[in-house]
Enzyme design. Structure first.
Site, short mmCIF file in Angstrom:
data_model
loop_
_atom_site.label_atom_id
_atom_site.label_comp_id
_atom_site.label_asym_id
_atom_site.label_seq_id
_atom_site.Cartn_x
_atom_site.Cartn_y
_atom_site.Cartn_z
N ASP A 67 48.90 -41.86 -23.51
CA ASP A 67 47.53 -41.97 -24.03
C ASP A 67 46.60 -41.87 -22.84
O ASP A 67 47.03 -41.66 -21.70
CB ASP A 67 47.33 -43.28 -24.80
CG ASP A 67 46.27 -43.18 -25.88
OD1 ASP A 67 45.11 -42.88 -25.54
OD2 ASP A 67 46.59 -43.40 -27.07
N HIS A 144 43.44 -37.73 -26.50
CA HIS A 144 43.99 -38.93 -25.84
C HIS A 144 44.92 -38.53 -24.69
O HIS A 144 46.01 -39.07 -24.55
CB HIS A 144 44.75 -39.79 -26.86
CG HIS A 144 43.86 -40.59 -27.76
ND1 HIS A 144 43.17 -41.70 -27.31
CD2 HIS A 144 43.53 -40.44 -29.05
CE1 HIS A 144 42.47 -42.21 -28.31
NE2 HIS A 144 42.65 -41.46 -29.38
N GLU A 202 41.64 -38.38 -33.16
CA GLU A 202 40.42 -38.63 -32.38
C GLU A 202 40.19 -37.61 -31.27
O GLU A 202 39.87 -37.95 -30.14
CB GLU A 202 40.44 -40.06 -31.81
CG GLU A 202 40.47 -41.13 -32.88
CD GLU A 202 40.50 -42.54 -32.31
OE1 GLU A 202 39.90 -43.43 -32.93
OE2 GLU A 202 41.11 -42.75 -31.25
#
Length: 614
Positions: A67, A144, A202
């Site tokens: 991440d 990410h 995201e």
């Protein structure tokens, strides 16, 4: 193996009951996620979490290995991923800071991080297999990905503003896909699991809009927009993973622009993504923020809410429901730096999840589960697990009275003590013990369970006694409440001045919202209480809301959160009371409702004929 776990759970202090049990799980995917990117956990700590989960018959360990916070899997093909991408500059006081993620080219020795060698990963996978747990790896893409892209910036975007780093992989460069395919090859060599998780959530698509290579890809492939570029990205990875005999799984954003043919969806932004995927005939794992994000506080997601969760939405037909593989709890670690913190957030909620995904709906019983939970907690005590308990359950949370009130308090379980304060300070391990007490008007009582062995304090229950009662009739009243609205970016319920109402409402909902998102509402007026007794008021909201009656906070459900419910209980006499409900939406999905459970009555929406304004 599972029969052995059942036997473990049956063993009492001095006996094993003589029983015959025929049992099988309702769902095949009974999972828990541990994020080791934001904060790193050693292999021994990872094994301990796998052990605890296996005792509850949870059979999937979702290992969130990469991440923005760090890359944790050794790569022989790309050694800079761990030489640089596993070690980030440590923000002041060691706190997580999304705006300050830097992986220095040269290490000073003060960086935070760590990674797992390939041999360590193989050892963990074998350890889990012996406990009938499948380890599903997650390698985040295309978003990410700061830890990877600061180590290998050539796979990021072009034409970014000066000083801005790439947050996501460039979908226009062929070399990006060759890089990721090699990473996937290494991942599959270490993890025999059927599923490979690619994240997909995201993605900051503003960088894709600026990047000329991404725009070239959109034109060359005849794509409509960056959403379809994400779909193209996922489809390519899906095809590659499928060619190796595996299956791709990703968070529900992979639906955007069209779902890849073989993809499985992990639905986290509520349940709608899971519903949409199941209706398309795709497999789904449910993991909504509303019930299964176990990094959320126990105030927001109590153990009872986890237990009540049913992974199969009512919107699905029986045939569509077969696409629900199961459910998963997630422990994201931005604010969870240690194993003890992770254990506290996971347990006992993971035990509630385990029963929710194993037991048939008709056999589920919260009272029965709480009775049996004592045995689980005894085991956790023996293992030294730093679990938490829910706040003490109190018969009422607020009183309007002119006299002192008597309060019955719940008894503590073995190894815990109920303690309280009445001077406004938080409960600590040295606060006074209590079994029953009287509270005078003007007093706020704060109650919590304290674990004797280490002084851990449970979430608090709060009781406020305020002098008051029904008010005299203020004059001519009209039906409904006044509604006031405000536009803005809020993080908690703001003060909305009662100058110019936007109208009135007989129902607490969002029909009077001034814009689609980022706004606040306030409902004011009077509520008529038809009979004396205990009333439970329940707010269901996304984001925060606060209910006050006669300026007494009855339900405080403030803060940013998904759709969750919170209940407050108050003793009221018959008559008229001022009522004030504030709400805000911070963006994205929004919902608001208020229900009431009167004395001896069922829960219903707050009746319109109880509400008035001047």
């Amino acid at each position: 193996f599972y029969a052995g776990q059942t036997l473990r759970q049956l063993i009492g202090p001095n006996e094993i009951p003589a029983v015959t049990i025929e049992d099988h799980p309702r769902f095949g995917w009974r999972g828990m996620l541990l994020d080791v990117s934001r904060h790193f956990f050693t292999t021994d700590e990872v094994k301990r979490m796998i052990d605890l989960n296996a005792r509850q018959k949870l059979n999937v360990f979702h290992w969130h290995l990469t991440d923005d916070g760090g890359w944790r899997m050794e790569s022989k093909a790309f050694p800079e991923l761990t030489k640089r991408g596993a070690w980030r500059d440590y923000p002041p006081k060691g706190k997580w800071d999304y705006s300050n993620i830097v992986f220095p080219e040269k290490r000073s020795g003060d960086e935070y991080g760590g990674f797992y060698t390939q041999n360590e990963i193989k050892d963990v996978v074998a350890y889990a297999k012996r406990r009938h747990v499948t380890v599903v790896p997650e390698i985040e893409m295309p978003g990410h990905s700061q830890s990877a892209l600061q180590a290998y910036p050539q796979y990021g975007h072009e034409n970014l503003p000066e000083g801005q780093k790439s947050y996501s992989f460039c979908g226009g460069k062929e070399e990006t896909f060759r890089f990721l395919e090699k990473i996937v090859d290494e991942t599959m060599a270490l993890f025999p699991s059927k599923f490979i998780h690619i994240g997909g959530d995201e993605v900051d698509k503003t960088q894709w809009r600026r990047c000329p290579r991404c725009q070239d890809r959109i034109r060359a492939e005849g794509l409509k927009d960056v959403d379809e570029l994400q779909s193209y990205f996922v489809r390519r990875m899906d095809k590659y993973i499928a060619s190796k005999g595996r299956r791709l799984i990703g968070w529900d954003e992979i639906l955007e622009g069209g779902l890849a043919p073989g993809a499985t969806v992990m639905s986290w932004r509520g349940i709608q993504g899971g519903i949409a995927a199941a209706k398309e005939g795709k497999d789904v794992v449910m993991s909504p923020t509303s019930h299964l994000y176990l990094d959320y506080s126990y105030d927001t997601i109590p153990t009872s809410l986890v237990y009540a969760y049913d992974p199969i939405p009512k919107e699905l037909t029986a045939e569509e429901g077969k696409r629900i593989l199961g459910a998963q709890g997630n422990v994201w670690t931005e604010w969870i730096p240690t194993l003890a913190d992770a254990e506290r957030m996971a347990y006992p909620r993971a035990a509630a999840l385990a029963e929710a995904v194993w037991t048939p709906l008709v056999r589920k019983s919260w009272p029965d589960f709480t009775r049996r939970l004592d045995g689980v907690l005894d085991t956790l005590d023996r293992l030294g697990v730093a679990y938490r308990v829910d706040a003490p359950g109190l018969e009422r949370t607020a009183f309007l009275s002119t006299d002192s009130v008597s309060l019955a308090v719940p008894s503590a379980r073995r190894g815990w003590t109920l303690r309280m304060t009445d001077d406004g300070t938080p409960v600590t391990a040295t606060s006074r013990m209590v079994d029953r007490l009287n509270l005078a008007p003007g007093t706020v009582g704060r109650f919590a369970f304290v674990r004797n062995r280490d002084g851990v304090v449970s979430p608090e229950a709060r009781v406020e006694v305020r002098r008051g009662g029904p008010i005299p009739n203020p004059g001519t009243l009209k039906p409904g409440l006044n509604v006031y609205a405000l536009k803005g970016d809020f993080r908690k319920v703001p003060t909305v001045e009662d100058k110019d109402p936007v109208g009135t409402a007989t129902t607490i909902d969002l029909s009077r919202k001034p814009v689609a998102e980022k706004f606040a509402l306030r409902f004011t007026g009077y509520v008529y209480i038809p009979e004396e007794g205990d009333y439970a008021f329940t707010i269901r909201s996304d984001d925060g809301a606060i209910l006050k009656i006669s300026d007494l906070p009855v339900v405080d459900h403030d803060g940013e959160h998904g759709t969750t419910a919170k209940t407050g209980r108050v003793y009221l006499r018959r008559g008229l009371y001022p009522i004030d409900l504030g709400y805000f939406d911070a963006g994205g999905a929004s919902t608001l409702s208020l229900s009431v459970t009167p004395p001896n009555g069922p829960e219903t929406p707050l009746p319109a004929d109880w509400l008035f304004h001047q």
